[in-house]
Motif scaffolding. Structure first.
Motif, PDB file in Angstrom:
ATOM      1  N   ASP A 186       0.845  -1.194   0.000  1.00 29.95           N
ATOM      2  CA  ASP A 186       0.000   0.000   0.000  1.00 29.95           C
ATOM      3  C   ASP A 186       0.887   1.254   0.000  1.00 29.95           C
ATOM      4  O   ASP A 186       1.696   1.461   0.916  1.00 29.95           O
ATOM      5  N   ALA A 187       0.743   2.090  -1.049  1.00 30.46           N
ATOM      6  CA  ALA A 187       1.630   3.243  -1.226  1.00 30.46           C
ATOM      7  C   ALA A 187       1.557   4.207  -0.032  1.00 30.46           C
ATOM      8  O   ALA A 187       2.581   4.722   0.423  1.00 30.46           O
ATOM      9  N   GLU A 188       0.347   4.414   0.471  1.00 33.88           N
ATOM     10  CA  GLU A 188       0.179   5.348   1.594  1.00 33.88           C
ATOM     11  C   GLU A 188       0.870   4.828   2.853  1.00 33.88           C
ATOM     12  O   GLU A 188       1.565   5.568   3.551  1.00 33.88           O
ATOM     13  N   VAL A 189       0.647   3.549   3.104  1.00 34.25           N
ATOM     14  CA  VAL A 189       1.272   2.942   4.295  1.00 34.25           C
ATOM     15  C   VAL A 189       2.794   3.023   4.169  1.00 34.25           C
ATOM     16  O   VAL A 189       3.499   3.364   5.122  1.00 34.25           O
ATOM     17  N   LYS A 190       3.281   2.762   2.952  1.00 34.55           N
ATOM     18  CA  LYS A 190       4.729   2.802   2.720  1.00 34.55           C
ATOM     19  C   LYS A 190       5.289   4.182   3.055  1.00 34.55           C
ATOM     20  O   LYS A 190       6.332   4.296   3.697  1.00 34.55           O
ATOM     21  N   CYS A 191       4.580   5.234   2.590  1.00 38.52           N
ATOM     22  CA  CYS A 191       5.023   6.606   2.875  1.00 38.52           C
ATOM     23  C   CYS A 191       5.102   6.829   4.376  1.00 38.52           C
ATOM     24  O   CYS A 191       6.074   7.407   4.878  1.00 38.52           O
ATOM     25  N   GLY A 192       4.074   6.368   5.085  1.00 39.98           N
ATOM     26  CA  GLY A 192       4.047   6.512   6.541  1.00 39.98           C
ATOM     27  C   GLY A 192       5.243   5.820   7.186  1.00 39.98           C
ATOM     28  O   GLY A 192       5.885   6.363   8.092  1.00 39.98           O
ATOM     29  N   LEU A 193       5.559   4.622   6.694  1.00 37.81           N
ATOM     30  CA  LEU A 193       6.672   3.862   7.277  1.00 37.81           C
ATOM     31  C   LEU A 193       8.007   4.560   6.990  1.00 37.81           C
ATOM     32  O   LEU A 193       8.900   4.594   7.851  1.00 37.81           O
ATOM     33  N   LEU A 194       8.106   5.128   5.789  1.00 38.05           N
ATOM     34  CA  LEU A 194       9.338   5.853   5.444  1.00 38.05           C
ATOM     35  C   LEU A 194       9.533   7.056   6.358  1.00 38.05           C
ATOM     36  O   LEU A 194      10.644   7.331   6.820  1.00 38.05           O
ATOM     37  N   ASP A 195       8.426   7.784   6.610  1.00 37.55           N
ATOM     38  CA  ASP A 195       8.500   8.928   7.524  1.00 37.55           C
ATOM     39  C   ASP A 195       8.987   8.486   8.895  1.00 37.55           C
ATOM     40  O   ASP A 195       9.827   9.133   9.522  1.00 37.55           O
ATOM     41  N   LEU A 196       8.447   7.361   9.341  1.00 34.22           N
ATOM     42  CA  LEU A 196       8.843   6.830  10.646  1.00 34.22           C
ATOM     43  C   LEU A 196      10.340   6.512  10.648  1.00 34.22           C
ATOM     44  O   LEU A 196      11.070   6.843  11.591  1.00 34.22           O
ATOM     45  N   ALA A 197      10.804   5.914   9.545  1.00 39.01           N
ATOM     46  CA  ALA A 197      12.227   5.564   9.438  1.00 39.01           C
ATOM     47  C   ALA A 197      13.079   6.825   9.482  1.00 39.01           C
ATOM     48  O   ALA A 197      14.094   6.875  10.184  1.00 39.01           O
ATOM     49  N   MET A 198      12.647   7.850   8.765  1.00 37.82           N
ATOM     50  CA  MET A 198      13.397   9.114   8.749  1.00 37.82           C
ATOM     51  C   MET A 198      13.463   9.706  10.162  1.00 37.82           C
ATOM     52  O   MET A 198      14.488  10.212  10.591  1.00 37.82           O
ATOM     53  N   ALA A 199      12.321   9.600  10.889  1.00 36.55           N
ATOM     54  CA  ALA A 199      12.276  10.155  12.251  1.00 36.55           C
ATOM     55  C   ALA A 199      13.272   9.422  13.157  1.00 36.55           C
ATOM     56  O   ALA A 199      13.977  10.045  13.949  1.00 36.55           O
ATOM     57  N   VAL A 200      13.357   8.105  13.010  1.00 37.47           N
ATOM     58  CA  VAL A 200      14.289   7.329  13.846  1.00 37.47           C
ATOM     59  C   VAL A 200      15.729   7.694  13.509  1.00 37.47           C
ATOM     60  O   VAL A 200      16.584   7.799  14.379  1.00 37.47           O
ATOM     61  N   TYR A 201      15.984   7.908  12.195  1.00 37.84           N
ATOM     62  CA  TYR A 201      17.347   8.222  11.803  1.00 37.84           C
ATOM     63  C   TYR A 201      17.666   9.711  11.900  1.00 37.84           C
ATOM     64  O   TYR A 201      18.809  10.133  11.707  1.00 37.84           O
ATOM     65  N   GLY A 202      16.616  10.506  12.166  1.00 30.60           N
ATOM     66  CA  GLY A 202      16.805  11.939  12.360  1.00 30.60           C
ATOM     67  C   GLY A 202      17.382  12.602  11.132  1.00 30.60           C
ATOM     68  O   GLY A 202      18.409  13.220  11.140  1.00 30.60           O
TER      69      GLY A 202
END
Ligand code: ATP
Ligand code: MG
Length: 268
Positions: A252-268
């Motif tokens: 799901d493209a939307e879910v993927k975007c959300g997960l990427l944002d989360l990854a970016m937040a963890v990696y700062g």
């Protein structure tokens, strides 16, 4: 308690970092001829645990991946034509019973109920395997042990074990290792330094927190090992995380975007 088989320290065994007392439970079950059921999500270490324990107990291991076309003959054996002659060929269960080995039935809930009942006389104190086709009734050799695993998360009404089957096993629950265990496991498996593995494990735990909301299953330790392996090979972290920890979880493209944002937040 009798202990007919010495349990080795596991220096030569496939690497397995215990999460709790599962090695002791398994060894005690084996010494006392009790079958064991391992429950837990995909990629959390069940198969690795069984290969590790088989090696420590110096027992051969026969693994069967269960599916709904699996027949009793696939487990027990069948007559085959060989060079014009009909010969009996043991299936993996029969070989394990004769040799005193471990028979590991992976994803046992996928097997049909008429197949799982074959296990019943083997998993109570009789420890026998009747082979109708040859008229034999095998008594399991001393080392024989039946181990089964399944992922309770995938269960539906049709895919459960009958109580009369599941109540023949000791059961041990597995889950993803706590960070203090998962970091050394991933570092060992991938060759990536523990310091760099820490943030991957932190991200994995954040993604696991989404299970049930956007994701069916939490990211497995197996996938964290994959991500760390790609990074250890020089791949940029964001590419590795996308390929190993996000794409395998959702289409799901939307879910993927959300997960990427989360990854970016963890990696700062
Ligand atoms: N405690 C652990 N010690 C060592 N390695 C582990 C441990 N837990 C997980 N792993 C790593 O995770 C990977 C996946 O584990 P494994 O294949 O055993 O999962 P599984 O629970 O059998 O999954 P599935 O249900 O999909 O078959 C292993 O190859 C290993 O690299
Ligand atoms: Mg497995």
């Amino acid at each position: 308690m009798n202990a007919p088989f010495a349990i080795g320290k596991g220096a030569d065994a496939p690497f397995y970092l215990p999460q709790a007392d599962e090695c002791e439970v398994f060894a005690t079950a084996h010494a006392n001829r009790l079958p064991v059921l391992l429950k837990g999500p995909t990629g959390c270490g069940k198969t690795r645990f069984v290969t590790h324990m088989a090696s420590r107990l110096a027992l051969p291991l026969f693994t069967v991946a269960c599916h709904d076309d699996l027949s009793a003959a696939d487990l027990i054996g069948r007559y085959l034509l060989k060079g014009g002659e009909t010969v009996w060929v043991d299936g993996p269960l029969t070989r394990a019973v004769r040799q005193g080995a471990i028979c590991y039935l992976d994803e046992v809930v996928e097997a049909r109920k008429d197949v799982t009942v074959v296990l019943h006389p083997l998993t109570d104190d009789r420890r026998i395997l009747p082979i109708d086709r040859t008229g034999e009734e095998l008594v399991a050799a001393p080392g024989f042990m039946l181990v089964a695993s399944y992922n309770p998360g995938y269960q539906n009404i049709l895919k459960t074990l009958k109580p009369s089957t599941r109540q023949r096993f000791i059961a041990v629950e597995f889950d993803f290792p706590a960070p203090e265990h998962e970091v050394p496991v991933v570092a060992h498996e991938s060759g990536l330094a523990e310091e760099r593995v820490k943030s991957l494990v932190r991200l994995a735990n954040k993604l696991r927190g989404l299970k049930g909301q956007d994701l069916e299953e939490g990211v497995s330790t197996r996938l964290v090992v994959y991500a760390a392996t790609l990074i250890a090979q020089g791949m940029p972290v964001d590419r590795a995380v996308l390929a190993a920890m996000i794409e395998p979880l959702t289409d799901d493209a939307e879910v993927k975007c959300g997960l990427l944002d989360l990854a970016m937040a963890v990696y700062g």
